[in-house]
Design an enzyme around this catalytic site. Structure first.
Site, short mmCIF file in Angstrom:
data_model
loop_
_atom_site.label_atom_id
_atom_site.label_comp_id
_atom_site.label_asym_id
_atom_site.label_seq_id
_atom_site.Cartn_x
_atom_site.Cartn_y
_atom_site.Cartn_z
CB CYS A 166 -1.87 -4.99 -0.45
SG CYS A 166 -1.97 -5.61 1.23
CB CYS B 159 4.41 -6.93 4.43
SG CYS B 159 2.83 -7.70 4.86
NE ARG C 212 -8.10 -4.82 21.35
CZ ARG C 212 -7.71 -5.08 22.60
NH1 ARG C 212 -8.52 -5.69 23.45
NH2 ARG C 212 -6.48 -4.77 23.00
NE ARG D 243 -1.45 -9.99 9.74
CZ ARG D 243 -2.05 -8.83 9.97
NH1 ARG D 243 -2.66 -8.20 9.00
NH2 ARG D 243 -2.07 -8.32 11.17
NE ARG E 223 -1.35 -12.06 22.39
CZ ARG E 223 -1.61 -11.76 23.67
NH1 ARG E 223 -2.85 -11.74 24.12
NH2 ARG E 223 -0.63 -11.47 24.49
CE1 TYR E 224 -3.47 -7.49 22.85
CE2 TYR E 224 -4.08 -7.68 20.54
CZ TYR E 224 -3.14 -7.38 21.52
OH TYR E 224 -1.89 -6.99 21.14
CG ASP F 24 6.13 -6.75 13.83
OD1 ASP F 24 6.29 -6.40 15.01
OD2 ASP F 24 5.04 -6.71 13.24
CE LYS G 155 -1.64 -3.77 17.65
NZ LYS G 155 -2.36 -5.06 17.45
CG ASP H 263 2.38 -6.75 17.89
OD1 ASP H 263 2.14 -7.50 18.86
OD2 ASP H 263 1.54 -6.48 17.01
CB CYS I 111 4.58 -2.29 3.05
SG CYS I 111 3.05 -1.35 2.99
C1 LIG Z 1 -3.42 -5.05 16.75
C2 LIG Z 1 -4.35 -6.13 16.99
C3 LIG Z 1 -5.63 -5.88 17.49
C4 LIG Z 1 -6.13 -4.49 17.83
O1 LIG Z 1 -5.37 -3.93 18.86
P1 LIG Z 1 -5.78 -2.51 19.45
O2 LIG Z 1 -4.69 -2.21 20.44
O3 LIG Z 1 -7.12 -2.67 20.08
O4 LIG Z 1 -5.80 -1.54 18.32
C5 LIG Z 1 -6.45 -6.95 17.71
N1 LIG Z 1 -6.04 -8.21 17.46
C6 LIG Z 1 -4.81 -8.49 17.01
C7 LIG Z 1 -4.41 -9.89 16.78
C8 LIG Z 1 -3.92 -7.46 16.74
O5 LIG Z 1 -2.71 -7.73 16.27
#
Ligand SMILES: *Cc1c(COP(=O)(O)O)cnc(C)c1O
Length: 447
Positions: free
Chosen positions: A128, A135, A119, A137, A115-116, A296, A340, A333, A132
């Protein structure tokens, strides 16, 4: 009033020998999931009994350790309502979605969410230690027939190898720490073999559900794969037992920085005073509050949702009032895969060309005089500016500040504002697609 660190077992476990109780495999194989089993520990309400007898409900499983933290006489116990389903779970609500974060759309290969820019989220198991009720997911988690998939793992590793902008891999699921130790180690080892992956993170609620899993042996193994970070998930001070404190101590001693991600939940922690106690107790066990998430828009979680303003009120009651280390970021989110978004109280009151007016947590208002002369940073002579990492298509507002872009436009903007061209398009109905219309509806959000 600080509550004492609890360490307890429900009466039915009084005779279990310590070596069994402290064995995570025993905890896993003695999890509770039926009305009959759970009722031996906690007398159930009608609402809970009804939910537990409903087929097709999101999986229920509770470790003996975690259920022992519940006060059986309190139907509103904050640990209880996180883990024992209630009838409200079956209620639909407006804007409810199955995959509210559009993770599936962001998956280049199954189980990997990119997504980012730098990372990825890697879903390594659907299992798990306990489940929870809120959840995010729940659409994939808990399916007992689907655990670690080697085929998916190999495809994920292949994607990571050919995607050098990924420098941070977040292992989640499910919960990576319920994987067989050998498999977990293999995942870490294989990730470490990829040179551009700088850090690995694990998101886990195992320390909270089953602290006995955090053995010295596990920590010795994890320590080999530094830099490794772990985020755990504590929502209420009652979850901080001596066992959890010891487990966190072992991880900290193995050099693993610990964070806490909690979820703002109605009836559990939607209170400034509970939150203050929570963040102070987590910092005492060397776990730094990282994120506090708005709940969520996920199926089954409607009764846990609070207004977003509750989160702002909580941050207002933390920032300045307690250690800065203890203040998490409050995060919404964004539905539809927006990612986020931090939300916080406003501390800036006004500004002019030479002053900024700020207020502090007490309501003290100050003007900060800005410099009249500022020898501005020069990107032309800055090696970092010259060699910055690319963020293809994702620079956002920073891109505007950088001067890379002049504007950001919502999809369909050009088409809608092309009043001249519209005449031509209307003649040919087939070419005309009202792109921007209806944006933000549930259908659109799910892509
Ligand atoms: C939460 C999340 C992350 C990590 O986000 P940070 O703000 O760096 O902690 C990375 N990828 C996805 C898809 C996420 O939902």
């Amino acid at each position: 009033m600080p509550s004492p660190i609890v360490s307890k077992r429900a009466p039915i476990y009084a005779d279990v020998p310590d070596e069994k109780w402290n064995d995570w495999r025993w905890q896993l194989s003695h999890r509770l999931n039926t009305v009959e089993e759970i009722e031996k520990v906690v007398p159930l309400t009608d609402s809970e009994r009804k939910a537990l007898q409903t087929s097709g409900l999101f999986r229920v499983d509770i470790t003996p350790y975690f259920i022992s933290l519940i006060d059986p006489d309190d139907p509103n116990d904050p640990v209880r309502i996180q883990i024992i389903p209630r009838a409200e779970e079956m209620q639909a609500f407006t804007s409810m979605m199955e995959d509210s974060l559009a993770e599936d759309r962001h998956s280049p290969v199954p189980g990997l969410v990119h997504r980012y820019p730098d990372r990825v989220l890697m879903l390594v198991t659907t299992q798990c230690a306990s489940y929870c009720r809120y959840c995010t997911r729940s659409r994939i988690v808990g399916d007992p027939g689907q655990t670690f998939s080697r085929q998916e793992f190999e495809a994920q590793i292949e994607y990571l190898k050919r995607t050098p902008q990924v420098r941070d891999v977040l292992l989640s699921g499910g919960d990576p720490l319920v994987l067989a130790p050998k498999i977990l180690e293999e995942i870490l080892r294989r990730l470490r073999e990829i040179p551009h992956i700088e850090i690995v993170r694990i998101g886990s609620r195992v320390p909270v559900f089953m602290p006995m899993r955090i053995t010295q042996e596990l920590c010795d193994m994890l320590e080999k794969y530094h830099p490794l970070w772990i985020n755990i998930h504590i929502n209420h001070p009652n979850e901080i037992s001596q066992e959890l404190a010891d487990a966190c101590d072992r991880m900290s001693r193995a050099g693993i920085p610990l964070g806490n991600q909690s979820v703002l939940l109605a009836g559990v922690n939607d209170c400034v005073h509970i939150q203050r106690e929570l963040v102070q107790k987590t910092t005492r066990i060397r776990v730094r509050p990282y994120y506090l998430y708005q709940c969520d828009l996920v199926e089954g979680a409607g009764h846990f949702r609070t207004p977003v303003a509750k989160g702002i009120e909580i941050i207002e009651g933390l920032r300045g009032h307690t250690s800065g280390y203890a203040v998490p970021q409050f995060i919404v989110d964004a539905p539809g895969g927006g990612g986020k978004i931090p939300v916080m109280p406003n501390y800036q009151i006004s500004a002019s060309d030479h002053k900024i007016i700020l207020r502090n947590y007490e309501g003290y208002i100050a003007s900060y005089e800005e410099p009249t002369e500022y020898a501005a940073h020069d990107p032309a002579t800055c090696s970092y500016c010259q060699n910055k990492r690319p963020e293809p298509g994702q620079t956002g507002i920073t891109g505007l500040l950088d001067g890379e872009e002049m504007f950001l436009k919502p999809e369909g903007f050009d088409l809608i504002h092309d009043r001249h061209g519209i005449q031509h398009r209307l003649k040919d109905e087939k070419k005309w697609k009202p792109l921007g219309i209806g944006a933000g509806t549930k259908e659109n959000a799910e892509g």
